[in-house]
Design a protein around this motif. Structure first.
Motif, PDB file in Angstrom:
ATOM      1  N   GLN A 150       0.839  -1.208   0.000  1.00 41.85           N
ATOM      2  CA  GLN A 150       0.000   0.000   0.000  1.00 41.85           C
ATOM      3  C   GLN A 150       0.870   1.253   0.000  1.00 41.85           C
ATOM      4  N   PRO A 151       1.525   1.558  -1.113  1.00 40.40           N
ATOM      5  CA  PRO A 151       2.341   2.776  -1.142  1.00 40.40           C
ATOM      6  C   PRO A 151       1.492   4.028  -1.003  1.00 40.40           C
ATOM      7  N   ALA A 152       1.935   4.920  -0.131  1.00 39.91           N
ATOM      8  CA  ALA A 152       1.226   6.189   0.050  1.00 39.91           C
ATOM      9  C   ALA A 152       1.535   7.097  -1.134  1.00 39.91           C
ATOM     10  N   ARG A 153       0.478   7.549  -1.823  1.00 37.21           N
ATOM     11  CA  ARG A 153       0.654   8.410  -2.991  1.00 37.21           C
ATOM     12  C   ARG A 153       0.598   9.892  -2.634  1.00 37.21           C
ATOM     13  N   ARG A 154      -0.313  10.248  -1.725  1.00 32.67           N
ATOM     14  CA  ARG A 154      -0.369  11.657  -1.300  1.00 32.67           C
ATOM     15  C   ARG A 154      -1.143  11.769  -0.004  1.00 32.67           C
ATOM     16  N   LEU A 155      -0.827  12.824   0.729  1.00 27.23           N
ATOM     17  CA  LEU A 155      -1.572  13.169   1.931  1.00 27.23           C
ATOM     18  C   LEU A 155      -2.658  14.168   1.539  1.00 27.23           C
ATOM     19  N   ILE A 156      -3.875  13.886   1.943  1.00 24.34           N
ATOM     20  CA  ILE A 156      -5.014  14.720   1.570  1.00 24.34           C
ATOM     21  C   ILE A 156      -5.264  15.734   2.689  1.00 24.34           C
ATOM     22  N   ARG A 157      -5.092  16.999   2.333  1.00 30.68           N
ATOM     23  CA  ARG A 157      -5.184  18.079   3.311  1.00 30.68           C
ATOM     24  C   ARG A 157      -6.601  18.624   3.380  1.00 30.68           C
ATOM     25  N   GLU A 158      -7.002  19.019   4.563  1.00 29.79           N
ATOM     26  CA  GLU A 158      -8.275  19.700   4.766  1.00 29.79           C
ATOM     27  C   GLU A 158      -8.053  20.784   5.809  1.00 29.79           C
ATOM     28  N   GLY A 159      -7.842  22.009   5.340  1.00 27.61           N
ATOM     29  CA  GLY A 159      -7.503  23.101   6.250  1.00 27.61           C
ATOM     30  C   GLY A 159      -6.127  22.874   6.852  1.00 27.61           C
ATOM     31  N   GLY A 160      -6.048  22.990   8.170  1.00 24.97           N
ATOM     32  CA  GLY A 160      -4.776  22.803   8.867  1.00 24.97           C
ATOM     33  C   GLY A 160      -4.561  21.391   9.348  1.00 24.97           C
ATOM     34  N   ARG A 161      -5.288  20.446   8.778  1.00 23.28           N
ATOM     35  CA  ARG A 161      -5.174  19.054   9.191  1.00 23.28           C
ATOM     36  C   ARG A 161      -5.019  18.150   7.969  1.00 23.28           C
ATOM     37  N   ILE A 162      -4.642  16.923   8.223  1.00 20.23           N
ATOM     38  CA  ILE A 162      -4.606  15.889   7.197  1.00 20.23           C
ATOM     39  C   ILE A 162      -5.844  15.012   7.393  1.00 20.23           C
ATOM     40  N   ARG A 163      -6.641  14.904   6.343  1.00 19.52           N
ATOM     41  CA  ARG A 163      -7.868  14.105   6.460  1.00 19.52           C
ATOM     42  C   ARG A 163      -7.629  12.643   6.160  1.00 19.52           C
ATOM     43  N   ALA A 164      -6.738  12.361   5.174  1.00 15.63           N
ATOM     44  CA  ALA A 164      -6.566  10.978   4.752  1.00 15.63           C
ATOM     45  C   ALA A 164      -5.259  10.842   3.981  1.00 15.63           C
TER      46      ALA A 164
END
Length: 426
Positions: free
Chosen positions: A223-237
């Motif tokens: 399960q290679p991580a492709r990108r961090l999904i940002r939502e405001g000042g946090r990471i959502r997924a």
């Protein structure tokens, strides 16, 4: 609280264990088909808690031109048209001052002592068979001048609580009879009786299995991580090859891949791969009983049960198959020359891997500009040594506990010190 740990090497797995043990729901994502197949797979096998002098030091800087010009030197540099490489190199040079090397040594000794206590706590609770040995360590010096520098470093570390002694050639052989065969001049050695050895891959595999069995951690490979999904000042997924994994918080322990995941978020992480090599061969009756470092060639000999691990070298730059094959052949020659009767080198298994290193030799631990994203990466060649302690400190932060050590020396903010003008750094 659901935490997602990105990276399935020894750093990520110890972090997953530590978080799950404290009651967190944990999902660990590993890019490869199995855990511990990157820098953790066949490293030098040393748990080097006391011998933590940074690569970035005035002594390294003094010898750097000669080291880089040697065709078969321990350090090789392949320059690239890469801004990341040159930024890392400039940060390294700025860290090569007496004051910064001394402060780094103090911080790493504290992290090493804490990590040793944390690892012993893990093993008391979760016995793992990984050829663990309290063997002690000898660092060999061929050159009298280099030995004098080492004794000065030993005195500094003694003032910080490290227990070491300087031995002459005869004392070295009396302590480790395998050195009677040592090929080359032997002026003396620094002996650290508290050092340990172990198979990092087997430790990581065993701890991952126990984290799943005892504490319900979910270990997902491939399960290679492709990108961090940002939502405001946090990471959502985090988006992976298998879909999107949501969580309340994320710990980035992806080694050399960590920077690429942070860059799209506007965060520069100066972690660069330093390639290393190893051989693992059946040990002989003439093999060493303790861990040995031949400092001249920057290689280590570590007994692992019925095997001998020989590892070393530092290559900075893009991997090239022909170059790596030549480096492995050089390591084989140096092993045979150093301890010719220690192992059946004809049956050696080879390994090459990239160790994620920061310019100043300290890992990045702790907070990021995002409230629910933490770092545990950049340990260089000491990932196995610092894994348990780093995991404990990051877990403290994530769970709201007071960290056992000050995290300022390991913070992401210190990267601005690495970017300071050279005149200011000096």
């Amino acid at each position: 609280m659901h935490l997602c740990v990105i990276g399935g090497g020894v750093i990520g797995v110890t972090t997953a264990w530590s978080l799950a043990r404290r009651g967190c729901q944990v999902t660990l994502l590993e890019a490869g088909p199995e855990i511990a197949r990157g820098a953790s797979h066949a490293n030098g096998a040393q748990l080097s808690y006391s011998y933590v002098a940074p690569l970035a030091s005035p002594d390294t800087l003094k010898h750097l031109p000669a080291m880089l010009l040697q065709g078969e030197g321990a350090l090789r540099f392949r320059p690239e048209l890469s801004p990341a490489q040159w930024r890392w190199c400039l940060g390294f040079l700025r860290a090569c001052t007496t004051g910064r090397a001394a402060s780094t040594t103090a911080a790493l000794l504290a992290l090493g002592a804490y990590s040793r206590a944390q690892l012993h706590g893990i093993l008391a609770e979760a016995p793992i068979d990984f050829d663990h040995s309290f063997s002690g360590k000898l660092v060999l010096y061929r050159d009298p001048a280099a030995f004098a520098v080492a004794r000065a470093q030993m005195q500094l570390q003694a003032s910080l609580g490290s227990e070491q002694s300087a031995l002459d050639r005869d004392a070295c052989i009396a302590l480790e009879p395998a050195l009677a065969d040592f090929g080359g001049p032997l002026t003396g050695a620094i002996h650290t009786p508290s050092e340990e050895t172990g198979d990092c891959r087997r430790f990581t595999e065993g701890l991952a299995a126990l984290a799943a069995e005892r504490h319900g951690a979910r270990i997902l490979t491939g399960q290679p991580a492709r990108r961090l999904i940002r939502e405001g000042g946090r990471i959502r997924a985090v988006e992976t090859a298998g879909g999107v994994v949501e969580a309340d918080g994320f710990v980035l322990a992806a080694g050399v891949a960590s920077g690429a995941l942070l860059a799209p978020l506007g965060v520069a992480l100066p972690v660069y791969p330093l390639r290393g090599y190893s051989l693992t061969a059946p040990i002989s009756a003439k093999g060493p009983r303790m861990s040995i470092t031949d400092l001249h060639h920057k290689i280590v000999f570590a007994p692992l049960g019925d095997r001998l691990r020989v590892a070393g070298m530092v290559d900075l730059g893009r991997a090239v198959d022909a170059t790596e094959s030549a480096r492995l052949a050089l390591l084989q020659r140096q092993a045979r020359a150093g301890l010719p009767r220690a192992a059946d080198y004809d049956r050696a298994e080879t390994w090459r891997g990239a160790r994620p290193a920061s310019p100043d030799s300290k890992p990045f631990l702790g907070a990021t500009p995002f409230a629910n994203l933490w770092l545990n990466t950049g340990h260089g060649a000491l990932g196995f040594t610092f894994a348990a302690g780093s995991a404990g400190l990051v877990t403290d932060l994530v769970t709201g506990a007071a960290p056992a050590l000050p995290l300022g020396p390991f913070s992401l903010d210190r990267r601005w010190q690495m970017a300071a003008p050279l005149a200011q750094a000096a």
